[in-house]
Design an enzyme around this catalytic site. Structure first.
Site, short mmCIF file in Angstrom:
data_model
loop_
_atom_site.label_atom_id
_atom_site.label_comp_id
_atom_site.label_asym_id
_atom_site.label_seq_id
_atom_site.Cartn_x
_atom_site.Cartn_y
_atom_site.Cartn_z
CD GLU A 98 3.06 3.84 -8.45
OE1 GLU A 98 4.01 4.21 -9.18
OE2 GLU A 98 3.02 4.06 -7.23
N GLY A 106 5.44 4.64 -2.99
CA GLY A 106 4.77 3.95 -4.09
C GLY A 106 5.14 2.48 -4.08
CD GLU A 107 9.14 0.21 -3.99
OE1 GLU A 107 9.67 -0.50 -3.12
OE2 GLU A 107 9.79 0.83 -4.86
N GLY A 108 3.49 -0.07 -4.12
CA GLY A 108 2.63 -0.93 -3.31
C GLY A 108 3.02 -1.01 -1.85
CB ILE A 151 4.88 -3.87 -8.78
CG1 ILE A 151 4.88 -4.20 -7.29
CG2 ILE A 151 5.42 -2.46 -9.04
CD1 ILE A 151 3.95 -3.35 -6.47
#
Length: 338
Positions: A162, A304-306, A70
């Protein structure tokens, strides 16, 4: 090690992409034809196994070591009110990742993914790209190399994600500039802005595209002008993974926007990538269509954040388990093919 010491080195790497091992993929395809099931009956699970065989160079691919990375960065464009949250939330969420309290921590653990968090100059946002390039040449190269440094030989799978308040605006700008399309085509609610906020984001991107209109539209220039450090880092990680033949699982709209400028220059860059999911952000489905990537999942996620890619990693493990552990017709003493 610096993978991309200069802009020319980055561009040369993007122009000369490694190919998958066709012999290994053919061997895996032949194995699929001998497993105790009707040919094609496991659908995309069969395709995933063959895909991994090609990139790992072996008939029976495996995931012994997999990593979620991340990248986090802050954006100067947030001064225009494009996000429902203040930029300070980026650092707060990074602390949450590091403390083990975020969704990606739980999802990575379940999927057997080691988690690495890479904050990039959170105390120094990128420039406001409505009136200046987001990054200098040197800053963009550092971000690309930060991404490349998070990828190393020995990984069997790379999951990318991200964190960065304001980065859905950067993602929309990247897509609009990469594909020479209107900003409104790519803009969505991001962190949850209302219709007025979406209109504001669109106006900001329109001004941005006009300001950079006479600049070169190469992958590097697009990343540095309208991207962000975390997005450039994802691009660097994707390109480095290609050099090392490591398959990549992409996450949502922002993550995929990092590959858009690269694909505009060389569409083959997506060859070692799988789309983990299709997010609820409206631009994501449009971008996946441009990239010719079919998502493994569609769960209306937009965190988000993978997170979506981490969930999809379980599908990959299932595909490889079926490929490697099923008996062939000969081994099971089953007559003929089904």
């Amino acid at each position: 090690m610096t993978s991309f010491a200069t802009v020319s080195a980055f561009e040369a790497a993007l122009a000369d992409l490694r190919a998958a091992n066709a012999d290994a993929a053919d061997a895996a395809r032949a194995r699929q034809q001998q497993l105790t099931k009707p040919l094609g009956s496991l659908g995309r699970l069969e395709e995933i196994a063959i895909f991994f065989a090609g990139w790992q160079g072996r008939e029976r691919p495996a995931i012994d070591r997999a990593r979620t990375v991340i990248f986090a960065g802050n954006h100067g464009v947030t001064v225009h009110g494009v996000s429902a949250y203040p930029a300070s939330v980026t650092a707060q969420m990074v602390a949450n990742f590091q403390a083990g309290g975020a969704a990606i921590n739980a999802l990575s653990t379940v999927a057997g993914l080691e988690l690495r968090v890479v904050p990039l100059d959170l105390d120094r946002p990128t420039a406001d790209f409505t009136t200046a390039p987001a990054m200098t040449v040197e800053e963009c190269l550092r971000a690309l190399n930060a991404g490349a440094a998070a990828v190393e030989e020995g990984l069997d799978l790379l999951v990318l994600g991200e964190m960065g308040i304001g980065n859905s605006t950067a993602a929309a700008a990247l897509c609009a500039r990469s594909y020479a399309t209107e900003a409104a085509y790519w803009v969505g609610p991001g962190t949850g802005v209302d219709s007025e906020g979406i209109g504001r984001k669109t106006q900001v991107i329109d001004r941005t595209l006009a300001w950079h209109g006479d600049a070169p539209c190469s992958a590097f220039e697009t990343l540095r002008r309208v991207g962000g450090r975390e997005i450039a880092a994802i691009a660097g990680a994707i390109l480095r993974a290609r050099q090392l033949a490591i398959p990549v699982l992409l996450d949502g709209f922002i993550c995929c926007s990092a590959i858009a400028p690269l694909a505009a220059d060389n569409p083959a860059i997506t060859g070692h990538c799988l789309a983990g999911h299709c997010s609820a952000e409206p631009g994501h489905a449009r971008l996946l269509d441009r990239l010719q990537l079919a998502p493994l999942l569609s769960l209306d996620m937009r965190l988000g954040e993978g997170s979506g890619a981490a969930v999809a990693a379980n599908i990959v493990r299932v595909a490889l388990a079926a490929h490697n552990q099923m008996a062939t017709f000969a081994e099971a003493a089953v007559s003929g093919s089904l």
